[in-house]
Scaffold this active site. Structure first.
Site, PDB file in Angstrom:
ATOM      1  CG  ASN A 162      -1.781   1.216   1.332  1.00 39.80           C
ATOM      2  OD1 ASN A 162      -1.908   1.973   0.368  1.00 39.80           O
ATOM      3  ND2 ASN A 162      -2.388   1.421   2.489  1.00 39.80           N
ATOM      4  CE  LYS A 218      -0.305   3.235   4.827  1.00 40.40           C
ATOM      5  NZ  LYS A 218      -0.177   3.383   6.294  1.00 40.40           N
ATOM      6  CG  HIS A 227      -5.976   1.768   5.231  1.00 37.82           C
ATOM      7  ND1 HIS A 227      -5.512   2.666   6.165  1.00 37.82           N
ATOM      8  CD2 HIS A 227      -4.947   0.908   4.995  1.00 37.82           C
ATOM      9  CE1 HIS A 227      -4.258   2.362   6.478  1.00 37.82           C
ATOM     10  NE2 HIS A 227      -3.889   1.292   5.777  1.00 37.82           N
ATOM     11  CD  GLU A 282      -3.162   5.532   6.783  1.00 42.30           C
ATOM     12  OE1 GLU A 282      -3.300   5.549   5.547  1.00 42.30           O
ATOM     13  OE2 GLU A 282      -2.078   5.274   7.354  1.00 42.30           O
ATOM     14  CD  GLU A 327      -6.113  -1.168   8.500  1.00 41.15           C
ATOM     15  OE1 GLU A 327      -7.194  -0.577   8.386  1.00 41.15           O
ATOM     16  OE2 GLU A 327      -5.046  -0.723   8.045  1.00 41.15           O
ATOM     17  N   GLY A 375       2.369   2.128  11.264  1.00 38.89           N
ATOM     18  CA  GLY A 375       3.281   3.266  11.186  1.00 38.89           C
ATOM     19  C   GLY A 375       3.849   3.682  12.522  1.00 38.89           C
ATOM     20  CB  SER A 420       4.571  -2.279  11.982  1.00 35.08           C
ATOM     21  OG  SER A 420       4.063  -0.969  12.118  1.00 35.08           O
TER      22      SER A 420
END
Length: 697
Positions: free
Chosen positions: A454, A456, A541, A543, A613, A619, A659
């Site tokens: 991904n 991003k 996702h 985010e 996730e 991150g 991660s």
């Protein structure tokens, strides 16, 4: 409970929902249609309700008719949407709301009896208030069943064709109402329809039940009051106070029971004189001359002159008083006879003010609205030889045929074509499945292992193309032991699709819109993503959920559109740090699955890749232990098994997306329920990404 029993129960539930859906749909279609073809009559009925509520004076008649048209259209359209299972959730809830209001209204009319007939089916079927309540209770219950499980409604047409059905339905019913308002109702269910014998309609058959009455008398003697009947009437020592007569049993009521014609000046009953006239009689019907349409008075006068030449009576029936008649005569120069009749009766006879009837020996031969009166060229022949003197050739059956040709047949053709297309697609997919099955029948069945990158919001176009090219060359030279996918920003998709070798590298987008197309500036649809050459899309996702407020409902729409455009979905789920610390991770991931993908069929779900996730590990450098990851992956798989069965759960790929690095990938990927990873920052460097991919070697 065995799987067979569960399947039987599910089948019975589906049958029950679809049975209730058909009952409600057909009722709403019939109810809406019969009201739509008589908008003025529906307006009269609405006015009756408004009068009962004391609101009639506040409503302009034109507005009442418009509301009647819109209400009929809504009812008809809801029925069609239910029939075709269009927008199943929203339509089922709207239908439930509609029936709740109608049921509450029917409770009121049973208690207060403001109207004798609810008008549910116009004049086609007249129900008592009690029958109306029973009908609405049944429909409300059926609507509730449908609203509880709308997804069990079987679609008659695919989602992509539904807009044609609903738009065509709305246009059709509004055109029907508009035409019926401008002319006359296409279908006339009243007792004064063309071909009706008014004299016979007023007759009471021999032996028909007669109404029964009971008279009671209140008498007084020595200061004491008692009630008596005729059977025990007291002697003369009792003083009469008052009497009361009530109907104890209704008798036969003829279809036409309120048709009385009186002279204006002497109030003489001339009903028999008019109806028993031998030959033709023109009746100009105007409930209220004060607000009658006078735009064609010259044509009315011409018809009256024609009638005089033919020695045919031309009479105007009105409920207006002398003042209204005088105004009409003064403005139009009318030179014909005026008679008085009941306003409601006149509104029932013809839905036009004024309207024209032609009788022959008391039978209705013709009816014309004010907008379609006979023209001068139609008045040249003697009336017994002219076309206007004969009943119209178009019968009730022919009208049904016209409706079938213009509405039912197009929808039927569309439905058949749509189902044939869906069937051909199903056959094609079955063939593909059979081919794949034959290829792999001697191979060990296993889930697809995937490492997906991904990117991003990183790298400009040139940098992205360079990275994809380098990764493609690396994997072509050293083929991976798993599926590899890169999910890039939209700007990279088309050029990257041109240079990659799809045997070693798949391509996906990081998002797509929840709309098919339209004025949504900045959005990119699933169709657009597919057109670039991509085969995957990341949805859900954390985010996107956190920064852009994507809800389960929004994601549900995105998933459906992605699958519709043949994109496989990498669907992300996961919990926050607070939820993990509260030990709610299982509840969170299950709710996210149920909210956005568990509405899919088993066949559709095969195109879903789940990416777990843990938000607290994205991150941040933190990573769930292999044991933690395996525990939640196993739970996710068991949840899928509960919904779709063990076979589908065993074949669903579940990726870890927190991660993941080359250093911990081998330990994570060794777990039985972890089928790869959704990689963020490590996918931006070929060496780092390749190190994770090689964990499968």
């Amino acid at each position: 409970m065995t799987i067979r029993n569960e399947a039987t129960i599910a089948l019975l539930k589906t049958f029950g929902v679809n049975l209730c859906r058909m009952i409600v749909a057909i009722t709403l279609i019939l109810s809406g249609f019969v009201k739509a073809v008589d908008p003025m009559g529906t307006g009269y009925k609405l006015d009756d309700y408004l009068q009962a509520l004391g609101l009639s004076s506040m409503m302009i008649p034109t507005v009442t008719v418009i509301i009647a048209i819109l209400l009929s259209a809504l009812e008809f359209a809801l029925g069609i949407c239910l029939l075709f299972a269009i927008r199943r959730r929203s339509v089922s809830m709207l239908t439930l709301l509609f029936m709740t209001v109608m049921t509450a209204l029917s409770v009121w009319i049973v208690i207060d009896n403001p109207v004798s007939d609810c008008g549910c089916f116009g004049d086609a079927v007249v129900l008592t208030n009690e029958q109306t309540l029973l009908k609405n209770v049944v429909l409300l219950a059926a609507s509730a069943v449908v609203a509880v499980a709308p997804i069990r409604m079987t679609r008659l047409i695919s989602q992509s064709s539904q807009w044609i059905v609903i738009n065509y339905t709305i246009v059709f019913i509004l055109v029907i109402s508009g035409y019926s308002l401008y002319d006359l109702p296409i279908f006339d269910f009243r007792p004064y329809h063309i071909g009706a014998d008014i004299i016979k309609g007023m007759e009471i058959p021999e032996g028909a039940p007669q109404p029964k009455f009971e008279t009671t008398f209140i008498m007084e003697k020595d200061g004491q009051r008692k009630t008596f009947t005729l059977d025990n009437y007291p002697d003369s020592t009792w003083r009469f106070v008052e009497s009361k007569t009530v109907e104890t049993e209704a008798g036969y009521v003829p279809p036409i029971h309120d048709f009385y014609i009186n002279t204006i000046d002497t109030d003489e009953d001339v009903t028999r004189e008019v109806l028993h006239h031998k030959g033709y009689t023109f009746l100009l019907v105007a409930p209220h001359l004060e607000n009658a349409d006078d735009s064609r008075f010259d044509l009315i006068n011409l018809i009256a002159e024609y009638a005089e030449e033919q020695k045919v009576p031309f009479l105007c029936l009105t409920a207006s008083g002398p003042q209204g008649i005088y105004q009409w005569i003064n403005f139009t120069g009318a030179d014909y006879r005026f008679l008085h009749a009941d306003e409601t009766t006149l509104k029932t006879i013809i839905r036009s003010n004024p309207g024209l009837l032609l009788l022959k020996d008391g039978k209705v031969v013709r009816k014309w609205s004010n907008n379609f009166l006979p023209k001068e060229e139609e008045l040249q022949l003697p009336i017994d030889k002219a076309e206007i003197g004969r009943m119209p050739e178009k019968s009730f059956v022919e009208k049904i045929i016209y409706i079938t040709i213009w509405f039912i047949l197009p929808l039927l053709i569309l439905t058949i074509a749509d189902r044939l297309w869906a069937w051909s697609q199903w056959i094609r997919k079955k063939k593909e499945t059979l081919i794949l099955s034959n290829i792999n029948k001697n191979k060990e069945k296993m889930r697809k292992k995937i490492v997906a990158g991904n990117w991003k919001m990183n790298m400009n176009l040139q940098e992205g193309v360079a990275l994809a090219k380098e990764l493609n060359e690396t994997l072509t030279n050293d083929k991976p032991n798993c599926g590899v996918i890169i999910c890039t920003p939209f700007i990279h998709l088309a050029p990257v699709a041109q240079l990659i070798n799809k045997e070693v590298l798949g391509l996906g987008a990081e998002n797509c819109a929840d709309k098919e197309k339209g004025a949504y500036t900045g959005e990119v649809s699933a169709e657009m993503v597919k057109s670039t050459g991509a085969d995957y899309v990341i949805l859900g996702h954390s985010e996107r959920r956190g920064y852009y407020g994507e809800t389960p409902e929004i994601l549900k729409e995105k998933v459906l559109l992605a699958l519709k455009n043949n994109l496989d979905v990498i669907f992300c789920i996961g919990e926050s740090l607070e939820e993990r610390e509260a030990n709610k991770q299982n509840e969170v991931v299950k709710a996210e699955l149920e909210g956005s993908v568990f509405n899919l069929s088993a066949e559709e779900f095969k195109h879903i890749v789940i990416a777990y996730e843990p938000i607290w590990a994205i991150g941040t450098g933190k990573t769930a232990t292999a044991e933690q990851a395996e525990e939640i992956h196993a739970y996710i798989r068991s949840t899928i098994a509960e919904k779709y069965g063990e076979e589908i759960a065993d074949n669903t790929t579940i990726l870890y997306g927190g991660s993941c690095k080359a250093s911990n990938a081998p330990e994570l990927f060794a777990k039985p329920d972890i089928d790869g990873g959704l990689i963020g920052g490590a996918s931006l460097k070929v060496a780092d990404f390749k190190g994770i991919i090689d964990a499968w070697k």
